[in-house]
Design a protein around this motif. Structure first.
Motif, PDB file in Angstrom:
ATOM      1  N   UNK A 149       3.566  12.590   3.975  1.00 30.29           N
ATOM      2  CA  UNK A 149       2.526  12.788   3.181  1.00 30.29           C
ATOM      3  C   UNK A 149       2.056  11.813   2.610  1.00 30.29           C
ATOM      4  N   UNK A 150       2.994  11.058   1.772  1.00 36.85           N
ATOM      5  CA  UNK A 150       2.592   9.989   0.958  1.00 36.85           C
ATOM      6  C   UNK A 150       2.048   8.758   1.945  1.00 36.85           C
ATOM      7  N   UNK A 151       2.689   8.301   2.986  1.00 41.03           N
ATOM      8  CA  UNK A 151       2.313   7.294   3.946  1.00 41.03           C
ATOM      9  C   UNK A 151       0.927   7.599   4.258  1.00 41.03           C
ATOM     10  N   UNK A 152       0.696   8.919   4.944  1.00 39.49           N
ATOM     11  CA  UNK A 152      -0.599   9.183   5.348  1.00 39.49           C
ATOM     12  C   UNK A 152      -1.757   8.976   4.244  1.00 39.49           C
ATOM     13  N   UNK A 153      -1.216   9.522   3.108  1.00 35.95           N
ATOM     14  CA  UNK A 153      -2.279   9.286   1.846  1.00 35.95           C
ATOM     15  C   UNK A 153      -2.758   7.690   1.511  1.00 35.95           C
ATOM     16  N   UNK A 154      -1.513   7.100   1.566  1.00 36.36           N
ATOM     17  CA  UNK A 154      -1.707   5.620   1.425  1.00 36.36           C
ATOM     18  C   UNK A 154      -2.497   4.731   2.350  1.00 36.36           C
ATOM     19  N   UNK A 155      -2.421   5.242   3.655  1.00 27.94           N
ATOM     20  CA  UNK A 155      -3.219   4.466   4.609  1.00 27.94           C
ATOM     21  C   UNK A 155      -4.561   5.069   4.639  1.00 27.94           C
ATOM     22  N   UNK A 156      -4.825   6.328   4.194  1.00 25.40           N
ATOM     23  CA  UNK A 156      -6.105   6.564   4.324  1.00 25.40           C
ATOM     24  C   UNK A 156      -6.844   6.041   2.925  1.00 25.40           C
ATOM     25  N   UNK A 157      -6.137   5.981   1.828  1.00 24.20           N
ATOM     26  CA  UNK A 157      -6.777   5.206   0.688  1.00 24.20           C
ATOM     27  C   UNK A 157      -7.054   3.849   1.293  1.00 24.20           C
ATOM     28  N   UNK A 158      -6.318   3.135   1.714  1.00 25.19           N
ATOM     29  CA  UNK A 158      -6.454   1.752   2.206  1.00 25.19           C
ATOM     30  C   UNK A 158      -7.758   1.677   3.202  1.00 25.19           C
ATOM     31  N   UNK A 159      -7.668   2.525   4.120  1.00 26.22           N
ATOM     32  CA  UNK A 159      -8.754   2.754   5.297  1.00 26.22           C
ATOM     33  C   UNK A 159     -10.169   2.582   4.614  1.00 26.22           C
ATOM     34  N   UNK A 160     -10.199   3.412   3.736  1.00 28.06           N
ATOM     35  CA  UNK A 160     -11.670   3.991   3.057  1.00 28.06           C
ATOM     36  C   UNK A 160     -11.937   3.304   1.760  1.00 28.06           C
ATOM     37  N   UNK A 161     -10.827   2.503   1.360  1.00 28.19           N
ATOM     38  CA  UNK A 161     -11.109   1.660  -0.007  1.00 28.19           C
ATOM     39  C   UNK A 161     -11.384   2.595  -1.173  1.00 28.19           C
ATOM     40  N   UNK A 162     -10.686   3.788  -1.325  1.00 26.71           N
ATOM     41  CA  UNK A 162     -11.016   4.906  -2.110  1.00 26.71           C
ATOM     42  C   UNK A 162     -10.979   4.695  -3.536  1.00 26.71           C
ATOM     43  N   UNK A 163      -9.734   3.811  -3.951  1.00 29.17           N
ATOM     44  CA  UNK A 163      -9.752   3.650  -5.250  1.00 29.17           C
ATOM     45  C   UNK A 163     -10.514   2.395  -5.969  1.00 29.17           C
ATOM     46  N   UNK A 164     -10.644   1.684  -5.055  1.00 31.05           N
ATOM     47  CA  UNK A 164     -11.699   0.327  -5.188  1.00 31.05           C
ATOM     48  C   UNK A 164     -13.128   1.081  -5.259  1.00 31.05           C
ATOM     49  N   UNK A 165     -13.627   1.956  -4.463  1.00 33.31           N
ATOM     50  CA  UNK A 165     -14.663   2.616  -4.666  1.00 33.31           C
ATOM     51  C   UNK A 165     -14.987   3.442  -5.904  1.00 33.31           C
ATOM     52  N   UNK A 191      13.059  18.062   4.406  1.00 34.82           N
ATOM     53  CA  UNK A 191      11.903  17.890   3.059  1.00 34.82           C
ATOM     54  C   UNK A 191      11.574  16.183   2.852  1.00 34.82           C
ATOM     55  N   UNK A 192      12.800  15.476   2.841  1.00 38.51           N
ATOM     56  CA  UNK A 192      12.434  14.191   2.378  1.00 38.51           C
ATOM     57  C   UNK A 192      11.631  13.377   3.424  1.00 38.51           C
ATOM     58  N   UNK A 193      11.920  13.654   4.665  1.00 44.13           N
ATOM     59  CA  UNK A 193      10.900  13.116   5.698  1.00 44.13           C
ATOM     60  C   UNK A 193       9.396  13.301   5.630  1.00 44.13           C
ATOM     61  N   UNK A 194       9.459  14.780   5.244  1.00 43.67           N
ATOM     62  CA  UNK A 194       7.892  15.362   5.245  1.00 43.67           C
ATOM     63  C   UNK A 194       7.202  15.179   4.132  1.00 43.67           C
ATOM     64  N   UNK A 195       7.932  14.782   2.930  1.00 40.06           N
ATOM     65  CA  UNK A 195       7.255  14.080   1.707  1.00 40.06           C
ATOM     66  C   UNK A 195       6.955  12.856   1.810  1.00 40.06           C
ATOM     67  N   UNK A 196       7.774  11.990   2.571  1.00 36.71           N
ATOM     68  CA  UNK A 196       7.330  10.505   2.994  1.00 36.71           C
ATOM     69  C   UNK A 196       5.966  10.689   3.909  1.00 36.71           C
ATOM     70  N   UNK A 246       0.765  -1.169  -0.009  1.00 39.08           N
ATOM     71  CA  UNK A 246       0.106   0.102   0.055  1.00 39.08           C
ATOM     72  C   UNK A 246       0.786   1.397  -0.101  1.00 39.08           C
ATOM     73  N   UNK A 247       2.045   1.184   0.701  1.00 43.46           N
ATOM     74  CA  UNK A 247       2.812   2.374   0.669  1.00 43.46           C
ATOM     75  C   UNK A 247       3.276   2.518  -0.769  1.00 43.46           C
ATOM     76  N   UNK A 248       3.826   1.785  -1.425  1.00 38.91           N
ATOM     77  CA  UNK A 248       4.193   1.701  -3.014  1.00 38.91           C
ATOM     78  C   UNK A 248       2.904   2.199  -3.756  1.00 38.91           C
ATOM     79  N   UNK A 249       1.932   1.433  -3.725  1.00 39.84           N
ATOM     80  CA  UNK A 249       0.888   1.550  -4.790  1.00 39.84           C
ATOM     81  C   UNK A 249       0.059   2.736  -4.370  1.00 39.84           C
ATOM     82  N   UNK A 250      -0.179   3.176  -3.207  1.00 31.81           N
ATOM     83  CA  UNK A 250      -1.347   4.182  -2.824  1.00 31.81           C
ATOM     84  C   UNK A 250      -0.379   5.457  -2.645  1.00 31.81           C
ATOM     85  N   UNK A 251       0.899   5.381  -2.076  1.00 36.12           N
ATOM     86  CA  UNK A 251       1.579   6.539  -1.626  1.00 36.12           C
ATOM     87  C   UNK A 251       2.631   6.739  -2.556  1.00 36.12           C
TER      88      UNK A 251
END
Length: 308
Positions: free
Chosen positions: A201-217, A194-199, A150-155
């Motif tokens: 954002x990406x990890x939080x996005x990935x987790x949110x997408x997974x929790x809510x099944x956003x792309x599947x929906x 900056x590298x840590x901050x970017x990661x 999920x970190x690779x695919x969604x983040x």
């Protein structure tokens, strides 16, 4: 109650919907009801507006706004279930549908919802607070392989494996409960810059997408919605990151293809007929004035297709 949310590309989106005053329209992501109110203002007494959202607060707010409006139907559900929502309300066809796939400001700014990495709060991230799976579930119970995926695919986070190793190492000692703990883990791996901050954002996005099944929906919605539209009915979708936009763009193009025969064929033998017409060959994006007023608008893209 005031959800304090200003929809991005509000007027552009509703204008592109090309509302027929006597038609049936769906706002699949009610949020603060900005799009819904503008659509409703264009409807006659025999026009119908169906509003859908997973979020209890969005539903409560819309119910208050549209109290006494007999031609407005408010439903707590996912837009992925649009076919069932319409069937349950004896609606066979619609004349247009709009999705705004961005997070509402009130969701981000309400710390206890756990969407933001700025405030320390419980790992939650659920749009629908009645569902069982939370961000805490994902971080503490998913396998190494699932988290890496999920970190690779969604983040689209290249350091996904390193971050997952640190998450697994940490949770073996104690459960990871809060957003602040997750931020600290990512910072430990990639530093304070900056590298840590970017990661983060990406990890939080990935987790949110997974929790809510956003792309599947979104995929389910697109699969079903074309059959529900009357000829001339429009699909208007606002996306906020490349994963969503890629799905919408690809689907619209696929449904607008006239012929799939190889170029070397002298004439068409596939017989394929297009289902949609592209109204926006390139996405509509916010102007500089809107971005200045709302920095969250910066990544928005509006795409529109029309049922043939």
């Amino acid at each position: 109650m005031n959800l304090g949310h200003n929809p991005v590309l509000l007027r552009s989106a509703v204008e592109m919907l090309s509302v027929n005053p006597h038609g049936v329209y769906v706002d699949g992501t009610l949020g603060g009801s900005g799009h819904a109110q503008l659509i409703f203002s264009s409807l006659a007494d025999n026009g119908v507006l169906v509003g859908i959202d997973k979020d209890n607060e969005a539903i409560a707010y819309a119910t208050t706004i549209f109290t006494g409006k007999k031609n407005v139907i408010i439903v707590k559900d996912s837009f992925a279930n649009i076919k069932k929502v319409l069937f349950d309300n004896s609606i066979a066809k619609i004349d247009g549908v709009i999705l705004d796939l961005g997070m509402s400001s009130y969701q981000i700014d309400t710390a206890e919802r756990g969407f933001s990495y700025i405030s320390n709060a419980k790992l939650d991230m659920r749009m629908d607070i009645t569902q069982l799976v939370t961000a805490k579930t994902v971080i503490n119970e998913y396998s190494t392989e699932q988290l890496v995926r999920i970190f690779y695919e969604y983040g689209e986070e290249p350091a996904g494996m390193k971050i997952v190793r640190e998450i697994v190492k940490t949770r073996q000692k104690q459960m990871i409960e809060n957003t602040g703990e997750l931020v600290a883990i990512i910072r430990k791996v990639l530093g304070q810059g900056t590298r840590g901050m970017t990661a983060i954002k990406r990890v939080f996005q990935a987790i949110r997408i997974e929790v809510n099944k956003e792309l599947d929906d979104l995929k389910t919605f697109l699969h079903d919605v074309t059959d529900l539209l009357n000829p001339g009915g429009r699909i208007v979708i606002i996306t906020f990151h490349s994963l969503e936009d890629r799905i919408v763009k690809s689907f619209f193009r696929e449904m607008a293809i006239v012929c799939t025969c190889p170029p070397s064929f002298p004439k068409c033998i596939c017989g394929q007929q297009p289902v949609l017409k592209l109204i926006t060959k390139k996405p509509i994006v916010p102007d500089e004035e809107e971005i200045q007023a709302n920095i969250r608008a910066k990544s928005a893209k509006l795409r529109v297709a029309e049922r043939l």
